[in-house]
Design a protein around this motif. Structure first.
Motif, PDB file in Angstrom:
ATOM      1  N   ARG A  38      34.037  29.594 -73.609  1.00  0.00           N
ATOM      2  CA  ARG A  38      33.042  30.706 -73.508  1.00  0.00           C
ATOM      3  C   ARG A  38      32.003  30.869 -74.496  1.00  0.00           C
ATOM      4  NH1 ARG A  38      38.149  33.202 -72.781  1.00  0.00           N
ATOM      5  NH2 ARG A  38      38.687  33.618 -70.773  1.00  0.00           N
ATOM      6  N   GLU A  42      27.979  30.612 -73.511  1.00  0.00           N
ATOM      7  CA  GLU A  42      27.142  31.751 -73.842  1.00  0.00           C
ATOM      8  C   GLU A  42      25.925  31.298 -74.504  1.00  0.00           C
ATOM      9  OE1 GLU A  42      27.441  35.932 -76.214  1.00  0.00           O
ATOM     10  OE2 GLU A  42      29.012  35.397 -75.255  1.00  0.00           O
ATOM     11  N   CYS A  55      41.892  24.887 -64.843  1.00  0.00           N
ATOM     12  CA  CYS A  55      40.940  25.781 -65.493  1.00  0.00           C
ATOM     13  C   CYS A  55      40.069  26.555 -64.574  1.00  0.00           C
ATOM     14  CB  CYS A  55      39.943  24.836 -66.346  1.00  0.00           C
ATOM     15  SG  CYS A  55      40.848  23.929 -67.761  1.00  0.00           S
ATOM     16  N   ALA A  57      40.150  29.408 -63.125  1.00  0.00           N
ATOM     17  CA  ALA A  57      39.899  30.971 -63.365  1.00  0.00           C
ATOM     18  C   ALA A  57      38.736  31.002 -64.336  1.00  0.00           C
ATOM     19  CB  ALA A  57      41.262  31.574 -63.960  1.00  0.00           C
ATOM     20  N   LEU A  58      38.891  30.002 -65.569  1.00  0.00           N
ATOM     21  CA  LEU A  58      37.722  30.133 -66.324  1.00  0.00           C
ATOM     22  C   LEU A  58      36.332  29.622 -65.740  1.00  0.00           C
ATOM     23  CD1 LEU A  58      36.764  30.958 -69.187  1.00  0.00           C
ATOM     24  CD2 LEU A  58      37.600  28.266 -69.758  1.00  0.00           C
ATOM     25  N   THR A  60      35.598  29.838 -62.848  1.00  0.00           N
ATOM     26  CA  THR A  60      35.125  30.839 -61.967  1.00  0.00           C
ATOM     27  C   THR A  60      34.302  31.979 -62.695  1.00  0.00           C
ATOM     28  OG1 THR A  60      36.599  30.537 -60.266  1.00  0.00           O
ATOM     29  CG2 THR A  60      35.697  32.517 -60.180  1.00  0.00           C
ATOM     30  N   GLU A  61      35.058  32.338 -63.745  1.00  0.00           N
ATOM     31  CA  GLU A  61      34.263  33.413 -64.575  1.00  0.00           C
ATOM     32  C   GLU A  61      32.953  32.928 -65.162  1.00  0.00           C
ATOM     33  OE1 GLU A  61      35.293  34.748 -69.468  1.00  0.00           O
ATOM     34  OE2 GLU A  61      36.922  34.306 -68.176  1.00  0.00           O
ATOM     35  N   LEU A  62      32.896  31.836 -65.819  1.00  0.00           N
ATOM     36  CA  LEU A  62      31.693  31.321 -66.357  1.00  0.00           C
ATOM     37  C   LEU A  62      30.582  30.957 -65.147  1.00  0.00           C
ATOM     38  CD1 LEU A  62      33.083  28.642 -69.081  1.00  0.00           C
ATOM     39  CD2 LEU A  62      32.193  31.313 -69.112  1.00  0.00           C
ATOM     40  N   ARG A  64      29.743  32.926 -62.706  1.00  0.00           N
ATOM     41  CA  ARG A  64      29.237  34.131 -61.987  1.00  0.00           C
ATOM     42  C   ARG A  64      27.601  34.313 -62.081  1.00  0.00           C
ATOM     43  NH1 ARG A  64      32.957  38.733 -64.350  1.00  0.00           N
ATOM     44  NH2 ARG A  64      32.682  37.571 -66.328  1.00  0.00           N
ATOM     45  N   ASP A  65      27.103  33.691 -63.082  1.00  0.00           N
ATOM     46  CA  ASP A  65      25.634  33.769 -63.242  1.00  0.00           C
ATOM     47  C   ASP A  65      24.768  32.828 -62.714  1.00  0.00           C
ATOM     48  OD1 ASP A  65      26.163  31.695 -65.161  1.00  0.00           O
ATOM     49  OD2 ASP A  65      25.096  32.543 -66.785  1.00  0.00           O
TER      50      ASP A  65
END
Length: 258
Positions: A38, A42, A55, A57-58, A60-62, A64-65
């Motif tokens: 993360r 970032e 991995c 879930a992570l 997918t989270e990352l 999103r943009d």
């Protein structure tokens, strides 16, 4: 002199950015590894995630943009995994070896032989295999960063009950590996460092009484995973262009080296 070994230029903000960097992170499914992913993401890095667990879930989270975070499920304990990861990842700018194992048993435990072998395999032999595969490739490009995740236990022998000698020794060996690799590859532009976290609030310590473990520590708390992740991201950044062979202590003042 390699691009990444050049002194950092531009503003302070730019020196800490990771834009355009491809960073492979092991142990990325959770805990410190996920926090590192993360933090690097970032700061603009393209992160490649791997773990023996999914991995997804992570990623997918990352993602999103609109940016992606490719991942590959792979067991770092298998001898063929480094070659598999190297083929999958291609050229990378940084490698963060965050995969590790900790089981709260001492050497009088009935299962100690098996747990000791597992600790040596995952905490020391696997990172050595990864470095053996990736370091020559990165050095051949004349640039790169490698960060290994050690432990304060390598310095103290263990900070609370249950930290057996096998864990402390495996992390001590990892610290030695950092120094070996730095001595061998720094001149080629590959900067190699480690971090030595103290007590970190992750699922790996789910069987530990954290309140008791940190009662005598200066900050009276465990660290959050991101408090390890940001220093690792720094070591991957241009701001760390003159650091190699160092072990950065991240233990909240619980241990100070002589």
């Amino acid at each position: 002199m390699s691009d990444q070994a050049q002194p950092a230029t531009g503003t302070m903000t730019q020196a800490f950015r990771l834009d355009g960097q491809r960073i492979l992170i092991t142990g990325a499914a959770g805990g410190i590894g996920a926090a590192i992913a993360r933090a690097c993401f970032e700061q603009g890095a393209d992160v490649l995630l791997t773990d023996r667990s999914s991995c997804e879930a992570l990623a997918t989270e990352l993602g999103r943009d609109g940016r992606s975070a490719p991942w590959l499920e792979a067991d770092i304990g298998h001898a063929d995994t480094p070659a598999r990861l190297a083929e999958w990842a291609g050229d990378i700018d940084a490698l963060v070896l965050a995969a590790g194992i900790y089981r709260p048993i001492d050497w009088d435990h009935d299962d100690w032989e098996q747990q000791a072998s597992l600790a040596y395999d995952i905490n020391l032999k696997a990172p050595m295999r990864m470095a053996r595969t990736f370091a020559p490739r990165m050095a051949a490009r004349g640039k790169g960063r490698m960060v290994l995740i050690g432990s304060v236990a390598a310095l103290t022998g263990g900070t609370f009950p249950g930290v057996g000698p096998h864990y402390a020794v495996s992390k001590g060996g990892l610290h030695t590996l950092v120094r070996y690799l730095a001595a061998r590859y720094t001149a080629a532009g590959l900067l190699i460092n480690g971090v030595a976290p103290g007590t970190i609030d992750t699922p790996m310590l789910k069987d530990i009484d954290l309140e008791t473990a940190v009662a005598k520590q200066p900050l009276k708390r465990a660290a959050r995973p991101d408090e390890v992740a940001w220093p690792v991201a720094f070591l991957c950044s241009p701001a760390a262009s003159f650091i190699s062979g160092a072990i950065l202590d991240i233990n909240g003042g619980n241990y100070s080296r002589p």
